[in-house]
Design an enzyme around this catalytic site. Structure first.
Site, PDB file in Angstrom:
ATOM      1  N   SER A   1       0.784  -1.045   0.093  1.00 11.04           N
ATOM      2  CA  SER A   1      -0.086   0.037   0.056  1.00 11.04           C
ATOM      3  C   SER A   1       0.958   1.382   0.136  1.00 11.04           C
ATOM      4  O   SER A   1       1.773   0.865   0.611  1.00 11.04           O
ATOM      5  CB  SER A   1      -1.378  -0.197   1.327  1.00 11.04           C
ATOM      6  OG  SER A   1      -1.513  -1.206   1.133  1.00 11.04           O
TER       7      SER A   1
HETATM    8  N1  SAM Z   1      -0.244  -4.835   4.664  1.00  6.47           N
HETATM    9  C1  SAM Z   1       0.372  -5.327   2.950  1.00  6.47           C
HETATM   10  C2  SAM Z   1       2.318  -4.936   2.841  1.00  6.47           C
HETATM   11  O1  SAM Z   1       2.118  -3.817   3.773  1.00  6.47           O
HETATM   12  O2  SAM Z   1       2.651  -4.545   2.228  1.00  6.47           O
HETATM   13  C3  SAM Z   1      -0.062  -4.983   1.660  1.00  6.47           C
HETATM   14  C4  SAM Z   1      -1.500  -5.980   1.306  1.00  6.47           C
HETATM   15  S1  SAM Z   1      -2.065  -5.997   0.030  1.00  6.47           S
HETATM   16  C5  SAM Z   1      -3.175  -4.410  -0.480  1.00  6.47           C
HETATM   17  C6  SAM Z   1      -2.928  -7.373   0.753  1.00  6.47           C
HETATM   18  C7  SAM Z   1      -3.110  -8.811   0.564  1.00  6.47           C
HETATM   19  O3  SAM Z   1      -4.208  -9.234   1.229  1.00  6.47           O
HETATM   20  C8  SAM Z   1      -2.445  -9.538  -0.420  1.00  6.47           C
HETATM   21  O4  SAM Z   1      -0.907  -9.346  -0.400  1.00  6.47           O
HETATM   22  C9  SAM Z   1      -3.344 -10.857  -0.472  1.00  6.47           C
HETATM   23  O5  SAM Z   1      -3.180 -11.730  -0.940  1.00  6.47           O
HETATM   24  C10 SAM Z   1      -4.143 -10.411   0.935  1.00  6.47           C
HETATM   25  N2  SAM Z   1      -5.242 -11.663   0.973  1.00  6.47           N
HETATM   26  C11 SAM Z   1      -6.073 -11.195   0.429  1.00  6.47           C
HETATM   27  N3  SAM Z   1      -7.085 -11.997   1.208  1.00  6.47           N
HETATM   28  C12 SAM Z   1      -6.872 -12.521   2.005  1.00  6.47           C
HETATM   29  C13 SAM Z   1      -7.105 -13.684   2.915  1.00  6.47           C
HETATM   30  N4  SAM Z   1      -8.365 -14.001   3.175  1.00  6.47           N
HETATM   31  N5  SAM Z   1      -6.569 -14.006   3.956  1.00  6.47           N
HETATM   32  C14 SAM Z   1      -5.321 -13.449   4.396  1.00  6.47           C
HETATM   33  N6  SAM Z   1      -4.358 -12.552   3.404  1.00  6.47           N
HETATM   34  C15 SAM Z   1      -5.531 -12.440   2.415  1.00  6.47           C
END
Ligand code: SAM
Length: 226
Positions: free
Chosen positions: A62
């Site tokens: 993000s």
């Molecule tokens: N917080 C992260 C960072 O600091 O880099 C950025 C997060 S990214 C915008 C969203 C993440 O959520 C992705 O890596 C995606 O694979 C993960 N994601 C989506 N659905 C999920 C779930 N049900 N459980 C765990 N992770 C999930």
């Protein structure tokens, strides 16, 4: 000061001037965590451009202002036990660990973070180790919409992917006086929802509009957009 440190300081000062950052604990954390270690090597020169960057598997780290806003809304305290859903690069987890564990004199706080894509969980573990946070962060692989009952309740819960509604297990796993921050909306636009549990009751408030990649799982979306 290295060139990355200079860029980091400049960006955080700009976010303070723009009114995104007010909480001194969050400011200290963002000044401490080297974001350049959480982006793919070929994108390091863009680490302090305030925008999301690709980290592979159609996912993103993000933008710094979004990490700033969400962390301020979450209001983590030294000593808190935190759950993050959506580890991605591990950067948000490191910012949280800086506050709950490093800023705690007894280093009591801990961050549990769940990622559904195993390769990204490995990427995050490597980044957290390089940046020196791995002792304060446990990276798990799985469906974060189910939370992590093994270590519940959590003082703070943050979801960094877009949810259609608040997953009920996350509400169940929120401690008394706890706070949850989650983007809720459709696949194209969401709004931050802040949920607090006080005196056994839930209080909800809406924050800013935002755009996140989808939260995929039992209590999330059932498909991805390509
Ligand atoms: N917080 C992260 C960072 O600091 O880099 C950025 C997060 S990214 C915008 C969203 C993440 O959520 C992705 O890596 C995606 O694979 C993960 N994601 C989506 N659905 C999920 C779930 N049900 N459980 C765990 N992770 C999930």
């Amino acid at each position: 000061m290295s060139s990355f440190e200079v860029q980091r300081k400049r960006l955080i000062e700009a976010l303070i001037s723009a009114g995104y950052l007010k909480n001194s604990k969050v400011i200290r954390a963002l000044l401490s965590v080297p974001r350049e270690l959480f982006v793919p090597e070929e994108l390091r020169e863009y680490a302090y451009v305030d925008s999301p960057l690709p980290i592979g598997y159609k996912q993103t780290i993000s933008a710094v202002h979004m990490v700033a806003i969400m962390t301020e809304e979450l209001d983590p305290e030294p000593g808190d036990i935190v759950l993050e859903v959506g580890t991605g690069s591990g950067y948000q987890a490191a910012v949280l660990a800086e506050i709950v564990a490093r800023q705690d004199p007894m280093h009591r706080g801990h961050v549990y973070t769940i990622e559904r894509i195993p390769e990204l969980a490995e990427f995050a573990k490597r980044n957290l180790a390089k940046a020196g946070y791995i002792d304060h962060v446990t990276v798990l692989v799985g469906d974060g919409t189910l939370g992590y009952p093994e270590k519940a309740p959590f003082n703070k819960i943050i979801v960094t992917a877009a949810a259609p509604t608040v997953p009920p297990p996350l509400i169940e796993q929120l401690a008394e006086n706890g706070r949850l921050v989650i983007p809720v909306g459709d696949l194209y636009m969401q709004r931050l929802l802040i949920v607090e549990r006080r005196g056994g009751k839930l209080y909800k408030k809406w924050g800013i509009e935002c755009v996140f990649v989808p939260l995929i799982g039992e209590y999330g979306w059932k498909y991805t957009i390509s």
